[in-house]
Design a protein around this motif. Structure first.
Motif, PDB file in Angstrom:
ATOM      1  N   VAL A   1     -39.354  63.391  41.879  1.00  0.00           N
ATOM      2  CA  VAL A   1     -39.860  63.350  43.253  1.00  0.00           C
ATOM      3  C   VAL A   1     -40.028  64.789  43.701  1.00  0.00           C
ATOM      4  O   VAL A   1     -39.336  65.674  43.222  1.00  0.00           O
ATOM      5  CB  VAL A   1     -38.890  62.629  44.221  1.00  0.00           C
ATOM      6  N   ASN A   2     -40.973  65.034  44.581  1.00  0.00           N
ATOM      7  CA  ASN A   2     -41.148  66.372  45.114  1.00  0.00           C
ATOM      8  C   ASN A   2     -41.165  66.310  46.622  1.00  0.00           C
ATOM      9  O   ASN A   2     -41.467  65.292  47.219  1.00  0.00           O
ATOM     10  CB  ASN A   2     -42.419  67.022  44.591  1.00  0.00           C
ATOM     11  N   MET A   3     -40.805  67.455  47.204  1.00  0.00           N
ATOM     12  CA  MET A   3     -40.628  67.488  48.651  1.00  0.00           C
ATOM     13  C   MET A   3     -41.555  68.521  49.278  1.00  0.00           C
ATOM     14  O   MET A   3     -41.746  69.605  48.729  1.00  0.00           O
ATOM     15  CB  MET A   3     -39.165  67.858  48.940  1.00  0.00           C
TER      16      MET A   3
ATOM     17  N   PHE B   1     -41.477  70.805  52.245  1.00  0.00           N
ATOM     18  CA  PHE B   1     -40.434  71.258  53.150  1.00  0.00           C
ATOM     19  C   PHE B   1     -40.989  71.572  54.530  1.00  0.00           C
ATOM     20  O   PHE B   1     -42.131  71.983  54.673  1.00  0.00           O
ATOM     21  CB  PHE B   1     -39.737  72.496  52.575  1.00  0.00           C
TER      22      PHE B   1
ATOM     23  N   GLY C   1     -43.831  74.855  39.305  1.00  0.00           N
ATOM     24  CA  GLY C   1     -43.183  73.683  38.711  1.00  0.00           C
ATOM     25  C   GLY C   1     -43.640  73.426  37.288  1.00  0.00           C
ATOM     26  O   GLY C   1     -42.875  72.955  36.450  1.00  0.00           O
TER      27      GLY C   1
ATOM     28  N   ARG D   1     -48.486  72.449  45.827  1.00  0.00           N
ATOM     29  CA  ARG D   1     -47.375  72.732  44.933  1.00  0.00           C
ATOM     30  C   ARG D   1     -46.533  71.480  44.701  1.00  0.00           C
ATOM     31  O   ARG D   1     -45.998  71.265  43.617  1.00  0.00           O
ATOM     32  CB  ARG D   1     -46.508  73.846  45.555  1.00  0.00           C
ATOM     33  N   ALA D   2     -46.424  70.659  45.747  1.00  0.00           N
ATOM     34  CA  ALA D   2     -45.579  69.467  45.643  1.00  0.00           C
ATOM     35  C   ALA D   2     -46.250  68.342  44.859  1.00  0.00           C
ATOM     36  O   ALA D   2     -45.569  67.494  44.300  1.00  0.00           O
ATOM     37  CB  ALA D   2     -45.179  68.974  47.034  1.00  0.00           C
TER      38      ALA D   2
ATOM     39  N   ARG E   1     -47.395  68.246  40.054  1.00  0.00           N
ATOM     40  CA  ARG E   1     -46.703  67.622  38.916  1.00  0.00           C
ATOM     41  C   ARG E   1     -46.776  66.101  38.952  1.00  0.00           C
ATOM     42  O   ARG E   1     -46.073  65.429  38.208  1.00  0.00           O
ATOM     43  CB  ARG E   1     -45.234  68.041  38.903  1.00  0.00           C
TER      44      ARG E   1
END
Lengths: 354, 284
Positions: free
Chosen positions: A78-80, A82, A100, A147-148, A151
């Motif tokens: 999982v990605n966040m 922010f 990442g 960026r999140a 991936r």
């Protein structure tokens, strides 16, 4: 398996305070889910537990059929996004987005292609070599987003993603995030305290309060069928009043209103109606379900005016749609009547606090 | 109305602008004067030192009698002095490396971890900076004696590192406090391990503070006397050597050493500036 995330009795205790209190929740694959609530309701803690930044004191977290409760953040798919974007200040936009992939050992050529693709997607392909501090707030947000998602996480977590933007940009980003969600087909879980944001963007909204889930439903059902006076007034505005039921009638600050039998729940004590669903009439109007009073204050919002009507023992709000500016607004002190159709009155089961 | 007022405005404008310019020039003169005074106060002694290192006469009197490089040649032939410089460099480099190796992780622990007694730990780490060098020197001397260590340059290094730790921890910790924790979290979120996060995200962002603390530590260690005095064995460091020769009077040789140290300091400052510039340039 269509549930990408399953929370099973998850709790987080801070000292003597229950930050999150026994929350169970399923999130469907591809869904845009929003956790909505006032600050301190536990929504951010819940999100951070899904991300792996906080450990639950009880309960299990399942991601795509796998128990990830004890996995650290860097091993969860999982990605966040922010709240402060958390862009690495010493890296260019391209390096930030590719981070990442690089730490995962993806070959350089492939990293470059993917970075380019995702920057294309958020419309920042020309900023690949720019430093984060040279970007505007909205651009930084999009870099963080790129960026999140580069991936392809199983779930994207968004922590108050729009709170740092100014009003115009916020609306534009609401639309953009929604479109992006449809385009990439990822599961989004967003945290916000802004009910408009929650209603406009999500497929499903979870309203939280004091660490617990208050209501779980589609935006429209939350608005039209709030499960408690608290939600009725937290999502949108509701004129709430307490009354006993006598002969199918309730008293709104001393004035009788007929209600639909469906609105009567066992032990009903609190009733309410929304300001935009009542109708403001001249003081001499006659008809059923009328509340009579005087105009106390007028708040002009452009397309609509919110009128505060004093009923003698209390005040109610009524919205007046302004479709013709020539008609003019009522003046403070004017005698008016408020028509509330019986089927627009909501009844709520007794609750300890509203 | 605006038409009537316009010509008079045009006429008065240049005059107002001129007086404004004069006032600005006066301001600038005052500031330049003050700045010159401050710089003169700071740098005259150093200029005098460097100038007299080239003086052909032994006596330190104005005017200078002529230019010579004799003192530098003498210096190059003075084995004791050269050994002292080597010792000083060895001690300062080792002490700096040691404090950085202990101080940076200590600062990280203070900033990122939560452990019982953290507040006390922080204050105790910072305490040595407030202790006079004499106390550090004597107490470590007693300790080394108790443990049966022979005194050497290595004991000096340990003594210096103890005192310098506070410098490094303070500086690095202050920088870490300004670095948002979300950067660490974002790095972990993107799959980086703890070590990757440290080397790829944390270290580049605290690099200037580490370099600054390192240079400061080096300088402090290089000219330290009290702790060195107590903890050194037979070896002399440069300040100790200069101090001991001073008893026989000020020689132009010492001026030459001083001039070389000034040159080395300027070089060090240039290097640190370059290192820090490279960092900001990287993003572009």
């Amino acid at each position: 398996m269509t549930d990408i995330i399953r929370l099973d009795g998850v709790s987080k205790q801070f000292g003597f305070v229950m930050g999150v209190d026994n929350v169970s929740l399923n999130v469907r694959k591809g869904e845009f889910l929003t956790l909505l609530g006032p600050s301190g309701c536990g929504k951010s803690t819940l999100l951070r537990m899904i991300g792996g930044f906080e450990e639950p004191t009880a309960g299990r977290i399942w991601l795509d059929g796998e128990d990830v409760t004890d996995l650290p953040a860097n091993q969860r798919a999982v990605n966040m996004l922010f709240q402060d974007y958390a862009l690495f200040p010493h890296m260019s936009v391209g390096k930030n987005v590719g981070y990442g992939l690089r730490v995962a050992g993806v070959p350089k050529r492939e990293v470059e292609t993917k970075v380019r693709e995702v920057l294309e997607l958020v419309g920042l392909a020309d900023k690949i070599a720019t430093a984060p501090h040279q970007l505007s707030g909205g651009q930084r947000q999009r870099v963080a987003l790129a960026r999140a998602i580069v991936r392809h996480p199983k779930v994207l977590l968004l922590d108050e993603p729009l709170s740092a933007l100014d009003a115009n940009l916020r609306e534009a980003m609401q639309v953009e995030l929604r479109h992006l969600h449809q385009k990439v087909g990822l599961t989004f879980i967003m945290v916000t305290h802004d009910q408009t944001e929650a209603l406009t963007m999500s497929d499903r909204v979870i309203v939280m309060r004091q660490g617990r889930i208050m209501q779980d439903g589609a935006p429209q059902s939350l608005y039209d069928l709030p499960g408690s006076p608290y939600i009725a007034d937290f999502i949108g505005t509701t004129n709430l009043f307490n009354s006993r039921i006598e002969n199918g009638q309730v008293a709104c600050y001393g004035q009788p209103l007929t209600i639909n039998p469906q609105a009567i729940v066992a032990g009903t004590q609190t009733f309410g109606f929304r300001p935009e669903k009542a109708r403001l009439l001249p003081g001499n109007a006659s008809g059923a379900n009328l509340l009579r009073g005087t105009v106390a204050e007028v708040f002009y919002h452009g397309s609509v005016a919110r009128i505060v009507v004093d009923l003698g023992q209390g005040q109610v709000l009524v919205d007046l749609q302004i479709s013709d500016a020539a008609v003019g607004l009522p003046k403070a002190g004017a005698q008016v009547a408020v028509e509330v159709a019986s089927h627009k009155i909501m009844g709520f089961a007794a609750e300890d606090a509203a | 109305m605006s038409l009537a007022a316009a010509p008079s405005q045009v006429r008065t404008a240049p005059r107002a602008r001129l007086s404004k310019r004069i006032r600005k020039a006066a301001d600038a003169t005052v500031w330049i004067g003050i700045a010159t005074l401050i710089l003169t106060f700071l740098y005259t002694p150093i200029v005098v030192l460097v100038a007299f290192s080239f003086n052909s006469s032994r006596s330190l009197s104005w005017p200078m009698t002529g230019l010579t490089l004799d003192w530098y040649r003498k210096l190059a032939e003075n084995d004791q002095l050269i050994t002292a410089v080597q010792n000083s460099v060895y001690v300062a480099v080792s002490a700096t490396a040691l404090t950085l190796l202990i101080g940076v992780p200590a600062a990280l622990a203070l900033d990122r971890l939560d452990f019982p007694g953290k507040g006390v730990f922080r204050k105790l780490v910072l305490l040595p900076i407030a202790l006079p060098g004499i106390i550090t020197g004597i107490s470590m001397l007693i300790l080394f004696r108790l443990l049966g260590f022979g005194l050497s340059l290595e004991t000096v290094i340990i003594g210096h590192a103890t005192a310098l730790l506070a410098v490094v921890v303070t500086q690095v910790f202050a920088r870490l406090q300004r670095l948002p924790h979300s950067l660490d979290e974002a790095s972990a979120d993107l799959g980086a391990s703890g070590l990757q996060t440290f080397f790829l995200v944390t270290l580049p962002n605290i690099r200037t503070a580490v370099i600054g603390a390192g240079i400061l530590s080096f300088t402090l260690s290089f000219d330290e006397i009290p702790v060195t005095f107590f903890l050194t064995g037979r070896d002399n460091t440069l300040p100790m050597y200069i101090w001991s020769t001073m008893r026989r009077g000020l020689t132009p040789e010492i001026n030459a050493v001083g001039a070389l140290i000034v040159a080395a300091s300027i070089l060090l400052i240039l290097i640190s500036v370059l290192l820090q510039r490279e960092r900001t340039g990287q993003g572009r």
